[in-house]
Design an enzyme around this catalytic site. Structure first.
Site, mmCIF file in Angstrom:
data_model
loop_
_atom_site.group_PDB
_atom_site.id
_atom_site.type_symbol
_atom_site.label_atom_id
_atom_site.label_comp_id
_atom_site.label_asym_id
_atom_site.label_seq_id
_atom_site.Cartn_x
_atom_site.Cartn_y
_atom_site.Cartn_z
ATOM 1 N N GLU A 115 -11.066 -0.641 -3.407
ATOM 2 C CA GLU A 115 -10.368 0.140 -2.386
ATOM 3 C C GLU A 115 -9.242 0.934 -3.043
ATOM 4 O O GLU A 115 -9.094 0.958 -4.263
ATOM 5 C CB GLU A 115 -9.788 -0.794 -1.326
ATOM 6 C CG GLU A 115 -8.788 -1.802 -1.883
ATOM 7 C CD GLU A 115 -8.437 -2.922 -0.923
ATOM 8 O OE1 GLU A 115 -9.099 -3.052 0.117
ATOM 9 O OE2 GLU A 115 -7.493 -3.687 -1.236
ATOM 10 N N ASP A 152 0.817 -1.218 0.000
ATOM 11 C CA ASP A 152 0.000 0.000 0.000
ATOM 12 C C ASP A 152 0.849 1.267 0.000
ATOM 13 O O ASP A 152 0.617 2.189 0.793
ATOM 14 C CB ASP A 152 -0.926 0.024 1.219
ATOM 15 C CG ASP A 152 -1.672 -1.270 1.443
ATOM 16 O OD1 ASP A 152 -2.057 -1.904 0.458
ATOM 17 O OD2 ASP A 152 -1.867 -1.647 2.617
#
Length: 467
Positions: A350, A184
């Site tokens: 997401e 991420d």
């Protein structure tokens, strides 16, 4: 174009020690541990190669023209005792002197990594920019026999000498950009320096608690600044699940947005914000409570990202299941709830991220589950930071099984100032045996077509050139 850089240039202080003849590995700088390198013979300029890309125990090691193959890429494992193991990236097996022989001419193979000293190598200085690799069990050097320049010449060990056929460049490749398990990634530039923040990976259920900061002048050489926030120690309302940070600067303060939750009880995730006087922290909780508590909007309150527009106004994006988007107030720690917009494009999961190029805003997101090899990035466009957004314009990043690259997603994008050069940071499954909780952070180029659409990104093993 492939760019090869020596360890001395890319692995910072510990690598400098290696090539200067000091203690060879011993973790003076943890970026050495986990770095991926080619072993290039000085006499032939060919790479140490697991023959035919075999994954079998006992497969021989030869030299071959350097290419992008994972069977020519070796991960350094720092043993902390002055020795390293070298594990082939395609097989995760270690460079090994066959049968722990101490004889001259003993062949060098790959074998399942273990504790044997015939898999432990000392990196010794052999002159400017080159090294000898000395087997611990025998004290003999890795060499190309008879100084052969032929492809396929098998490697062996022999009494150490001064020949260039016993001299090796340990040349790094820049993907993964930061060695170790990180996911991420949020990449950003403050001043003349790039910074990278990520989820610290490798924990069951993504249960890590710490965030680290890394900095670079050129997107290749990264410095680890250590832990900048530990949710278990520094956040009163969370002790677990330190995920997916984003960061922005305002008036000399740095605002760090993150997801976190509790390990037990109510384990729902919240969005928090911490503040520091430096992009490398230490950060402190800005509010003493979540900025966006669980349940405030649909889906999970995770995966924050920030766009600061050309007028100086900053916008916050977050959410799993739906993307929530809102202008931040000037304090960077609050917003007007009435201004929150929710957007759910086709296949959205997401990882919202927004950039501006010219007058166009590019809204990007990740599709599918992060545990799937089909995790990928798609995008839409708009004329304002919060839309309205076009229909899904297409996929711009996805797996490449021909290179063993899987699970490419949860990205961020940065522009080199004064240019139209764009770079995308993202994670993939660690090679060769990664999964959705064992991921590596990558950086590759991202290009726009003449009509303003984004060209599909080519994920690479070798990464980017320094800028």
């Amino acid at each position: 174009m492939r760019r090869i850089l020596t360890v001395a240039l890319t692995a910072a202080s510990a690598a400098v020690m290696l090539l200067a003849g000091a203690a060879p590995a011993a973790a003076a700088h943890h970026l050495t541990d986990g770095a991926s390198v080619n072993l290039i013979a000085q006499h032939s300029r060919k790479c140490a190669d697991v023959i035919t890309g075999s994954t079998a125990n006992g497969a021989e090691i030869g030299q071959y023209d350097c290419n992008a193959g994972l069977n020519q890429l070796w991960r350094i494992r720092d043993l902390g005792n002055g020795y390293v193991q070298l594990a082939a990236r395609h097989s995760d097996k270690c460079l090994d002197v066959d049968g722990a022989s101490s004889a001259n001419g003993a062949k060098v193979i790959q074998w399942t990594c273990g504790n044997g000293t015939n898999q432990q190598w000392k990196i010794e200085n052999a002159g400017t920019g080159v090294t000898r690799l000395v087997a611990r069990h025998s004290g003999k050097c890795l060499e190309v026999p008879s100084a052969s320049t032929a492809n396929g010449a098998r490697l062996q060990q022999r009494d150490c000498g001064t020949g260039a056929n016993q001299q090796w460049s340990l040349n790094t490749v820049s993907n993964p950009a930061i060695p170790g398990l990180f996911a991420d990634p949020n990449i950003v530039r403050f001043g003349d320096t790039y910074y990278l923040y990520a989820t610290t990976d490798g924990f069951a259920g993504w249960s890590g608690t710490q965030f680290r900061a890394f900095s670079s002048k050129d997107l290749v050489t990264w410095t680890d600044h250590g832990v900048i926030l530990d949710v278990a120690a520094d956040i009163s309302w969370a002790d677990n699940s330190a995920w997916a940070p984003g960061i922005a600067e305002k008036n000399g303060k740095y605002y760090f947005y993150f997801s976190a939750g509790k390990a037990s009880g109510d384990t729902r995730k919240h969005l928090g914000v911490a503040v520091a006087d430096s992009p490398t922290g230490p950060f402190r909780d800005a509010l003493g409570k979540p900025l966006v508590p669980a349940g405030a909007y649909g889906g999970q309150m995770i995966d924050p990202a920030v766009l600061t527009d050309t007028d100086g106004r900053s916008y916050l994006y977050w959410g799993q299941g739906s993307s929530h988007q809102v202008p931040l107030n000037a304090d960077m720690t609050s917003f007007n709830a009435a201004q929150v917009r929710t957007y759910q494009p086709a296949n959205y999961n997401e990882g919202s991220f927004v950039v501006k190029r010219g007058a166009t805003y590019y809204f990007m997101w990740s599709e599918n589950d992060t545990r799937s090899e089909d995790y990928r990035v798609a995008y839409a466009t708009g004329s304002s930071p919060t839309g309205p957004w076009s229909a899904r314009a297409g996929v711009i990043l996805q797996k490449d099984l021909s290179q063993g690259i899987k699970g490419t997603g949860h990205h961020s994008v940065v522009q080199a100032p004064g240019t139209d050069q764009w770079y995308i940071a993202y994670h993939r499954f660690a090679i060769p045996n990664g999964d959705g909780t064992h991921r590596e952070t990558m950086i590759d180029r991202m290009y726009f077509n003449a009509d303003g659409t984004i060209r599909p990104v080519v994920p690479t093993i070798v990464g980017v050139d320094p800028i």
